[in-house]
Design a protein around this motif. Structure first.
Motif: not given
Length: 86
Positions: A29, A31, A39, A41, A57
């Motif tokens: 992942n 960020i 922020e 993901l 995501s």
């Protein structure tokens, strides 16, 4: 451009913006910190050290990025072909 100090430079039409990033190796992942409040993901996939594919995501939208350093010979050849035509 992902830099070793976890800063990220994104260029759109030559205009750059600077961000911060964190890569989580165990889950692949990424960020990206856009500012103090935002922020995002991303799920990430690296293909043959040439392409980075990001999926935000919970969305079914993909962004594909090419590693330009892997294609520099092809880019150089294309430029030389264009110059030789003139």
């Amino acid at each position: 451009i992902f830099k070793s100090d976890n800063s990220l430079i994104i260029s759109e039409n030559g205009h750059i913006r600077r961000f911060e990033y964190e890569f989580i190796v165990d889950s692949d992942n990424l960020i990206i910190k856009y500012d103090d409040k935002k922020e995002i993901l991303y799920n990430s996939l690296l293909l043959s050290d040439r392409y980075l594919i990001l999926e935000q995501s919970s969305k079914n939208e993909y962004q594909v990025f090419a590693n330009r350093t892997k294609f520099k010979d092809i880019i150089k050849d294309n430029i030389l072909k264009i110059l030789s035509l003139n």
